[in-house]
Structure formats: structure tokens, C-alpha cells
Design an enzyme around this catalytic site. Structure first.
Site, mmCIF file in Angstrom:
data_model
loop_
_atom_site.group_PDB
_atom_site.id
_atom_site.type_symbol
_atom_site.label_atom_id
_atom_site.label_comp_id
_atom_site.label_asym_id
_atom_site.label_seq_id
_atom_site.Cartn_x
_atom_site.Cartn_y
_atom_site.Cartn_z
ATOM 1 N N HIS A 122 -24.897 106.151 36.656
ATOM 2 C CA HIS A 122 -25.965 105.268 36.188
ATOM 3 C C HIS A 122 -25.425 103.876 35.891
ATOM 4 O O HIS A 122 -24.921 103.628 34.798
ATOM 5 C CB HIS A 122 -26.581 105.846 34.917
ATOM 6 N N CYS A 136 -28.520 108.165 40.845
ATOM 7 C CA CYS A 136 -28.493 109.549 40.362
ATOM 8 C C CYS A 136 -29.375 110.443 41.214
ATOM 9 O O CYS A 136 -29.106 110.628 42.392
ATOM 10 C CB CYS A 136 -28.834 109.590 38.886
ATOM 11 N N GLU A 149 -27.070 101.322 35.202
ATOM 12 C CA GLU A 149 -27.866 100.716 34.118
ATOM 13 C C GLU A 149 -27.425 101.214 32.748
ATOM 14 O O GLU A 149 -27.858 100.691 31.718
ATOM 15 C CB GLU A 149 -29.365 100.984 34.346
#
Lengths: 247, 178
Positions: B159, B54, B161
Site C-alpha cells: 500500500h 493490493c 498510500e
């Protein structure tokens, strides 16, 4: 871009409850299991002031942050930058501001500048005051503010909010469907993603939230929508209605 | 391991540069913590693998127009521009699950299917000046680079994650194969 189906969980002193017109209504006794089909999770602390321990909700946030690999937003009583920092450190990706922002609109900007707009979800609760008029209320829907949803949404956008979550107090827990007029008004007032909440009872309501309300995401707190099969079934209904969703 | 200490960074095998917030603040913080020289050394000279996520991905570029004009780390020929879809229905920030359209192969994609979705949340996007580095794109009103790669430098706009199984697989690919 897929439309989102967001799971909103309301907690009273750390215990998962469903609400009806914003009053804790029914306590869920089984544990919520992280379903892999869920797009995003919002956990809200709706404990009335002085009726519980904040720690109990912090524990909830920490547990969800540790087990879910989808975005997590947390809110309930956020008034200061310390509160924001607390939730982010517990693992939330976004914070949900409501009464705190009404009391001090510049708070939205403070959080956005420190952590980014994407971190700020401005949640507003609206009551229908008759003949197609709506009024924003603070403090878990109890205190009228004199503002319309459109004007508050515009102000929040100007301050730097990343997303707007609109909840209908009247429809909450009703299973009668979202207040589509309310949703549409806010969606047309701002350029931010609008998340509609309050009243979803069946998959048709989700479809309407997107097609009629103009929402970017629909929210549901109904626990019976949370089983893995249930979420997949809801998404299939949305896909069948030509609404792009993540399956 | 999370660290902002250049000495510790020097001892690691691989790095991840995450980030949320504004470009200007992100660069200011890197400069303030004395990380720019350290990262240049570790990444450009020592060649350690690094994954930017990001804002972290954006900082690796040359410059950004977010809140004024800011210089980035300048590791890749790309700049950051505002997302400005003309379609009124496309709201900004770009928030939610969207595609990753592959343009070239990458170890990041191992084990993933073409229709994998990832979670994006951003108002500014990567515009590559050197098309060779872009391995994946996304469309939101305009095409933008969603993943780029140059030698030991990897970066993704979304993202991983926060992108459940696909995201975790991608992170695993970086950790095990980069």
C-alpha cells in the site's frame, strides 16, 4: 519483514489520556504530532458508557486519518457493522474489536467477510488470576469471561481475525514491562501476528516483547515514547539488539 | 476523484484500482457495476495508465485460489496463490513493513532508494507466469512479485498510500510520469 512498534492512543471523550490498569489516569495537555518514524497508529475510545459523546472520538479518527500516511486502526465500542462502516469511512484502515466480539464471536467473521481479515484486529484484555493463570475480561477489563487467552485467540483466528492484540490489565501503565508469559501463550496458540500491549516503560521491554514474548509488534501508549527522537531512539535500541525494524 | 461510473472513468487521464478484501468479492463487485468491459476498453484498447494496489493488483491477474477458484481481469500472465511459509515464525497475513527488491527499472522507483520499505498486508500473493513483467519482489517465506508492469499497466502488492514518504513518492511518480 520488520518488527513493528505501534503507537496506541487512548481517548476519553475525545481527549488523549494515559491509563493505569485501564482507568484514565493522566490527561495529556499537548497535541500529539504525527511522527514520521511511527510504524502504525491505533486510536481507542475508552470513554465509559454514557460519559461522553461519540462525535468527539469520531473527530479524533478523522484528524488522524487525514494527517497520517501509516496504517490507522480505530476501536472502542464497536458492536455493529454500522459502527465498522463509520470508522472505515472516517478513514481508519482497520477496526479493533473487543467486547463486541466477545458478545458475538461471529461478528469477527461478518466484518472479515465484508472488508477482509486484514481489516480486523481482535483485541483481548487479560487479567492474571494467580499461579500463571489468565482470564479474558470484557468491558474495559471489568467483566470476567471465563475464557483463557489461548482459547479466545484460537476462536478469533477461526472466525477470521487478521491480527490479535493482547493487553495485560495488570501491567497497564505500570512501566514494569510486558507480561511476556501472556504474550508467548497467545503467540504459540495462533498463526496470526500478535501485538503485545500493556506495561512498556523502556526500550529493553520492547526487545523482550519480540525476543521472549514472540510478538510481531509491540505497542506503547506512553506519550513520552512518542516524540520523533524517542521513537528513533527506541528503534535504534531494537536494531542494536538485532531486531529488524524500520528506521 | 473516486468513481465507479464507466462514463467518468472514460474521461480521466489515469486510473487507480485499489482494493481490500477477498478476490471473489472484488471481481463480483466489478462485474456487478459493469466495470469489467469499461476497464478492458479504457486500459487495453485506449491504453490509459492504471495503477493497481493490493487487491486491485491481484484482480488484474488471470486467476486466484482464494476461497475457491476465481477468474480475474486477465490483463497479465500471473496468478494469485496463498502465502504458506513453512517457518512457523512467519505469520499470515503478512502484515507490516517489508522490502521491495528491484528486478527491473521502473518509473515507479524514481527518487527511491534500494532500501525503501513499504507496508504490506495480505494473505495471498502474486505469482508471475511471465517473469518479464515483474519489476520488484519481496520475500516472505517465498519470493513473490511485489510490483509488476506491462505497458500502461502498473501494479503493487503493498500500500503506497500507507507507506509514508516512499509511498507518496511512488504515487507521485505514477501520477506524473506514467
Amino acid at each position: 519483514m520488520r518488527k513493528r512498534l505501534i503507537t496506541v492512543l487512548t481517548f476519553n471523550d475525545g481527549v488523549l489520556f494515559r491509563t493505569k490498569q485501564f482507568e484514565p489516569d493522566y490527561r495529556y495537555t499537548h497535541n500529539f504530532v504525527d511522527a514520521w518514524s511511527v510504524d502504525e497508529i491505533v486510536v481507542l475510545d475508552v470513554t465509559r458508557p454514557n460519559q461522553g459523546k461519540k462525535q468527539n472520538f469520531f473527530k479524533v479518527v478523522r484528524e488522524f486519518a487525514g494527517t497520517c500516511f501509516v496504517p490507522l486502526a480505530a476501536g472502542g465500542g464497536i458492536r455493529t457493522m454500522e459502527d465498522v462502516k463509520q470508522f472505515l469511512e472516517l478513514g481508519a484502515d482497520k477496526v479493533v474489536l473487543n467486547t463486541g466480539a466477545i458478545q458475538r464471536p461471529e461478528f469477527i467473521g461478518e466484518v472479515a467477510r465484508a472488508y477482509g481479515s486484514q481489516c480486523v484486529v481482535l483485541s483481548m484484555d487479560a487479567r492474571n488470576t494467580g499461579s500463571e493463570m489468565y482470564e479474558i475480561c470484557s468491558d474495559l477489563g471489568a467483566v470476567p469471561t471465563g475464557m483463557t487467552p489461548e482459547e479466545w485467540a484460537r476462536q478469533a483466528e477461526a472466525e477470521g481475525a487478521g491480527e490479535i492484540m493482547v493487553a495485560s490489565i495488570d501491567r497497564d501503565g505500570s512501566l514494569q514491562g510486558y507480561d511476556l508469559d501472556l504474550c508467548r501463550r497467545v503467540a504459540e496458540a495462533v498463526n496470526l501476528p500478535v501485538l503485545i500491549s500493556g506495561g512498556a516503560g523502556n526500550w529493553r521491554h520492547f526487545v523482550e516483547g519480540f525476543q521472549v514474548g514472540g510478538a510481531s509488534a509491540v505497542c506503547t501508549s506512553n506519550i513520552y515514547h512518542f516524540t520523533e527522537t524517542s521513537i528513533r531512539s527506541a528503534k535504534k535500541a531494537l536494531a542494536d539488539a538485532d531486531i529488524p525494524v524500520r528506521i | 476523484m473516486i468513481s465507479a461510473d464507466p462514463h467518468i472513468l472514460n474521461c480521466t487521464d489515469k486510473l487507480i484500482l485499489p482494493g481490500v478484501g477477498a478476490f471473489g468479492d472484488g471481481m463480483r463487485n466489478l462485474v456487478k457495476r459493469g466495470l469489467v468491459e469499461a476497464l478492458n476498453q479504457i486500459v487495453l484498447e485506449d491504453g490509459k495508465p492504471i495503477l493497481g494496489i493490493c487487491l486491485g493488483a491481484q484482480l488484474m491477474c488471470m486467476e486466484s485460489e482464494e476461497f475457491g477458484s476465481h477468474e480475474g481481469l486477465g490483463w497479465v500472465a500471473a496468478r494469485i496463490v496463498k502465502l504458506s511459509p513453512t517457518d512457523r515464525r512467519l505469520r499470515v497475513p503478512h502484515v507490516g513493513w517489508n522490502d521491495l527488491v528491484r528486478r527491473q527499472s521502473s518509473i515507479l522507483f524514481d527518487g527511491l532508494t534500494d532500501d525503501s520499505l513499504f507496508y504490506y498486508v495480505h494473505s495471498y500473493a502474486i505469482d508471475v507466469l511471465d517473469p518479464e513483467i515483474c519489476v520488484g519482489e519481496c520475500n516472505y517465506g517465498q519470493n513473490f512479485c511485489a510490483a509488476f508492469e506491462r505497458d500502461n499497466i502498473y501494479a503493487v502488492q503493498f500500500h503506497p498510500e500507507k507507506s509514508q514518504r516512499e509511498g507518496l513518492t511512488m504515487l507521485g511518480n505514477f501520477l506524473n510520469k506514467a
